[in-house]
Structures are given as structure tokens and as C-alpha cells.
Design a protein around this motif. Structure first.
Motif, PDB file in Angstrom:
ATOM      1  N   GLU A   1       0.825  -1.198   0.000  1.00  0.00           N
ATOM      2  CA  GLU A   1       0.000   0.000   0.000  1.00  0.00           C
ATOM      3  C   GLU A   1       0.866   1.257   0.000  1.00  0.00           C
ATOM      4  O   GLU A   1       1.596   1.526   0.953  1.00  0.00           O
ATOM      5  N   ASP A   2       0.817   2.021  -1.084  1.00  0.00           N
ATOM      6  CA  ASP A   2       1.587   3.258  -1.207  1.00  0.00           C
ATOM      7  C   ASP A   2       3.063   3.061  -0.883  1.00  0.00           C
ATOM      8  O   ASP A   2       3.712   3.968  -0.359  1.00  0.00           O
ATOM      9  N   ASN A   3       3.597   1.878  -1.187  1.00  0.00           N
ATOM     10  CA  ASN A   3       4.988   1.558  -0.875  1.00  0.00           C
ATOM     11  C   ASN A   3       5.923   2.337  -1.805  1.00  0.00           C
ATOM     12  O   ASN A   3       5.902   2.140  -3.024  1.00  0.00           O
TER      13      ASN A   3
ATOM     14  N   LYS B   1       6.820   1.941  -5.916  1.00  0.00           N
ATOM     15  CA  LYS B   1       6.435   2.987  -6.865  1.00  0.00           C
ATOM     16  C   LYS B   1       7.646   3.502  -7.653  1.00  0.00           C
ATOM     17  O   LYS B   1       7.536   3.808  -8.841  1.00  0.00           O
TER      18      LYS B   1
ATOM     19  N   TRP C   1       2.469  11.649  -8.468  1.00  0.00           N
ATOM     20  CA  TRP C   1       3.199  11.467  -7.207  1.00  0.00           C
ATOM     21  C   TRP C   1       4.691  11.682  -7.413  1.00  0.00           C
ATOM     22  O   TRP C   1       5.356  12.324  -6.590  1.00  0.00           O
TER      23      TRP C   1
ATOM     24  N   PHE D   1      -1.183  -3.435  -4.465  1.00  0.00           N
ATOM     25  CA  PHE D   1      -1.672  -2.057  -4.518  1.00  0.00           C
ATOM     26  C   PHE D   1      -1.682  -1.605  -5.973  1.00  0.00           C
ATOM     27  O   PHE D   1      -0.694  -1.760  -6.680  1.00  0.00           O
TER      28      PHE D   1
ATOM     29  N   ASP E   1      -1.688   8.885 -11.965  1.00  0.00           N
ATOM     30  CA  ASP E   1      -1.513   9.213 -10.543  1.00  0.00           C
ATOM     31  C   ASP E   1      -0.082   8.922 -10.087  1.00  0.00           C
ATOM     32  O   ASP E   1       0.469   9.638  -9.239  1.00  0.00           O
TER      33      ASP E   1
ATOM     34  N   VAL F   1      -2.501   1.502  -8.853  1.00  0.00           N
ATOM     35  CA  VAL F   1      -2.597   2.941  -9.036  1.00  0.00           C
ATOM     36  C   VAL F   1      -2.597   3.224 -10.533  1.00  0.00           C
ATOM     37  O   VAL F   1      -1.993   2.483 -11.325  1.00  0.00           O
TER      38      VAL F   1
END
Length: 397
Positions: A164-166, A170, A214, A204, A210, A206
Motif C-alpha cells: 500500500e503506497d509503498n 512505486k 506522485w 496495490f 496518478d 494505481v
């Protein structure tokens, strides 16, 4: 701090010179993600020696085996590394087999929308468009039209890792997009942590837009601050992986904030006080343990701490020659052995999983675990308490 910053800068250029140009790249390869939370601390950490440990060595062996299993499953030419793996065991083999099978499932699903998906294994990815000298190595990347998958294998048993949002995932995804965004029609990025020893497959997703947003609005400006030696010293769960964790003043200050409660007994604290302490107490215990271990290792190396001394701890008796003990006790007419039923894990290894399930499922139970207080974000369902049971009974009546 200015003096320390310039000392670190000197150290970096020394590494760059001694390693023929690769030192700085290697440093920023592991620092890139930590900029997001450590800020200026990324510079400080390069001044501490990189310490290896058995967990890292075991993880390296596991990744080597995973690479072999995946290449073999995809029909690629490869060589079995098993005999050269120090930490190889049946559990590691099962984990690597499961990892390869999981990625094969993703490949088959991708073929429904894309005739020619590509799997990249141990692929170097470069995201230096957002992070100066930023690069890393992704365990596996599945490139296909629609959704691109980035998979990271974690062999660790201690810390549960979430996708999650790692930020590491990303960054790797950004590096993969740099290679293939213009070739495939990618609109979504799926990032997965495969952590079999914790029964954890965390995913996760995305949108590509997006992710780029980020990178431009968060990653790039934060990395620029850290590269310049600016930014904040922030403490959090990541402190456990920091090479400077034992001597970090910011970490000490954050943990010592609990002293404002004056070590009152629980009944004298408000509910809000206890909730605040609960959110910090694990980090406090971890920090205190790290300090004790650091002080011990320094003492063993010869440092003397005022008011403290190094002594031998308690030890237990042990046999110096087990074969001689067995022979002596047997000759005296006694049985030196005890008969004990194999544990469940050992029994499953002896019988094999399918045979174990066939023979012993009826005799296996999993008792209710001991109550444990955890943050609300924990994925396990909440237990029923006596109060909840009483309320449910009253509702039924």
C-alpha cells in the motif's frame, strides 16, 4: 550539523573515487526511498558501515532461488544454484516454487488482453528523471497492455511488508515505465509484495497518471531536498532498518517524549494518555533494546561505560561428547533416549503435505490465539470480548 554534512560529502566522493565511479550510484540506489521519510538523514547513514547479517544472507539465497525457479518455469535457460546456497532448505524451496507459480498465474491472466506479455527478472530500473542517480533492481516485472505488474519477493519472517503506497515499489514502477511506457499501452500499475513466510500477498494498484503525479509532486522535490542535505529528521517504523539507529538523537528524543507521563500507573492515566502511549510503546521497547545491544557490542570491543561492567551471563550444563554419553549410559543398562511425537511442522515434512492432510486432518486443531492488542489498521478481525458477548445475548433476548 554543517560539519557532519561536509564530512559525509567527503566520504561519498572518497567512495566514488575508490570504486571507479560506482560508489555514488550504489549509495543512492538504496537511499532513494529513504529520502521520502528521512530527508537529511540519508546523508548521515552513508557514514556508517554497512553491516551484514544472517537474515540478509538468507534473503539473498532466497532471491537467487526465486530467480532460478521463475526462469525455469518460463522455459528460460538457467542453472540450478541450490548446491551453492548456504541457507537452502525445504521451506525456501517451497517459497520459491510458490513465487514462480504466482507470477505464471499473472502471465496467463495478462495473455487474455495482450498476446505478447514480457517478464523481466532481476531487472535494473532507472528512475533518475525524478531522483538524481536513482536506480534499483526489481525482482520481477510483467509488462503487458492495460496493467503492468511489479512484484517484489520478501523472504523475511519478522516485519509484515505492505504494498500500500509503498515508495520502493512505486520507484521501481516508474523505472519500468521509463523502459516500456511508449511500447505498451499501459494505463494501470499493479504492485505486489510476495511474502510467503508471513502468508502475505499484498497488492496495490494505481493509475499511471496518478503515479506520475506522485513522482512529480512528492518524490522529485523530496529527493532534491535530501540530495542537498536539507529536509527533516523523521522517526517511524523505518528506524529499525537504519544503520544509525543506535546513535540517532532524533530517535532518542522521539522515544523520550513518553517521559512526560512521569511513569504513572495505568489507573492514573486518562484513556487518551493510554492510547497515545500504546501508539509509541513498541517503538520505545525496540529503541531501548537497540541501545542495550549497541552498548554490549561496544563493551565487548573494549569500550568502558561509567557505572557498568562486562560479566559472564548465566549458562547451562551441556555434554562435551554425546556419543560417549550414549555409550556409557547404555553400558550401565539405561536407555539414554526419550521418545517424543514429532511436531506438526516436522510431521508434515516427513509425510509430505498431501499425505499429511489425508492422514491427520481429523486430528489437527488450531486453538484460539492469545488476545493481543494491535493497531486498528491490523488486518485480523477483532475478537469478541465478554462485554460484546453480553450485549449480543441481551439483543437476542
Amino acid at each position: 550539523f554543517d560539519f557532519f554534512f561536509f564530512f559525509c560529502l567527503f566520504f561519498l566522493f572518497k567512495m566514488l573515487f575508490e570504486n571507479g565511479g560506482g560508489g555514488l550510484l550504489a549509495v543512492w540506489g538504496w537511499c532513494c526511498v529513504r529520502w521520502l521519510v528521512w530527508g537529511a538523514w540519508a546523508w548521515v547513514c552513508v557514514c556508517f558501515e554497512e553491516l551484514g547479517c544472517v537474515y540478509a544472507a538468507e534473503g539473498t539465497d532466497a532471491h537467487t532461488l526465486c530467480e532460478y525457479k521463475l526462469r525455469k518455469a518460463l522455459g528460460m535457460e538457467t542453472t540450478d544454484p541450490t548446491e551453492n546456497l548456504t541457507w537452502f532448505n525445504q521451506e525456501m524451496d517451497d517459497c520459491a516454487t510458490g513465487y514462480a507459480a504466482y507470477i505464471l498465474e499473472l502471465v496467463e491472466a495478462a495473455k487474455e488482453n495482450c498476446p505478447d506479455p514480457v517478464v523481466l527478472i532481476e531487472q535494473r530500473v532507472d528512475f533518475s528523471r525524478w531522483v538524481e542517480e536513482g536506480f534499483g533492481t526489481s525482482d520481477a516485472i510483467l509488462i503487458a497492455d492495460g496493467t503492468m505488474h511489479v512484484i517484489d519477493y520478501k523472504h523475511g519472517l519478522g516485519v509484515l511488508v505492505s504494498a500500500e503506497d509503498n515508495p520502493q515499489m512505486k520507484c521501481y514502477a516508474l523505472g519500468a515505465l521509463e523502459l516500456f511506457d511508449g511500447i505498451y499501452d499501459i494505463d494501470t500499475v499493479s504492485m505486489t509484495i510476495y511474502q510467503p513466510r508471513r502468508q502475505n500477498i499484498s497488492t496495490f494498484e494505481v493509475s499511471k497518471d496518478d503515479l506520475y503525479r506522485w513522482a512529480d509532486e512528492v518524490l522529485k522535490p523530496t529527493a532534491e531536498l535530501a540530495f542537498a542535505g536539507d529536509g527533516n529528521f523523521l522517526c517511524g517504523e523505518w528506524c529499525g532498518f537504519c544503520k544509525a539507529k543506535n546513535e540517532c538523537r532524533a530517535r532518542a528524543d522521539a522515544n523520550l517524549e513518553l517521559a512526560r507521563y512521569d511513569f504513572k500507573l495505568p489507573p492514573l492515566l486518562t484513556d487518551e494518555d493510554i492510547e497515545d502511549i500504546l501508539s509509541r510503546v513498541d517503538a520505545l521497547v525496540s529503541w531501548a533494546s537497540d541501545i542495550k545491544e549497541y552498548a554490549l557490542q561496544q563493551a565487548i570491543s573494549g569500550k568502558e561505560w561509567n557505572g557498568w561492567k562486562l560479566v559472564e551471563g548465566r549458562s547451562n550444563r551441556r555434554y562435551t561428547n554425546e556419543a560417549a554419553v550414549i555409550q556409557t549410559v547404555s553400558n550401565a543398562g539405561f536407555d539414554p533416549y526419550e521418545r517424543k511425537l514429532l511436531g506438526i511442522t516436522a510431521m508434515q515434512k516427513l509425510l509430505g503435505k498431501s499425505r499429511f492432510d489425508e492422514l491427520l486432518t481429523a486430528y489437527i486443531e488450531k486453538p484460539q490465539g492469545k488476545p493481543t492488542l494491535v493497531p486498528e489498521s491490523d488486518k485480523r478481525p477483532a475478537m469478541n470480548t465478554a462485554k460484546n458477548d453480553f450485549m449480543e445475548e441481551n439483543i437476542d433476548e
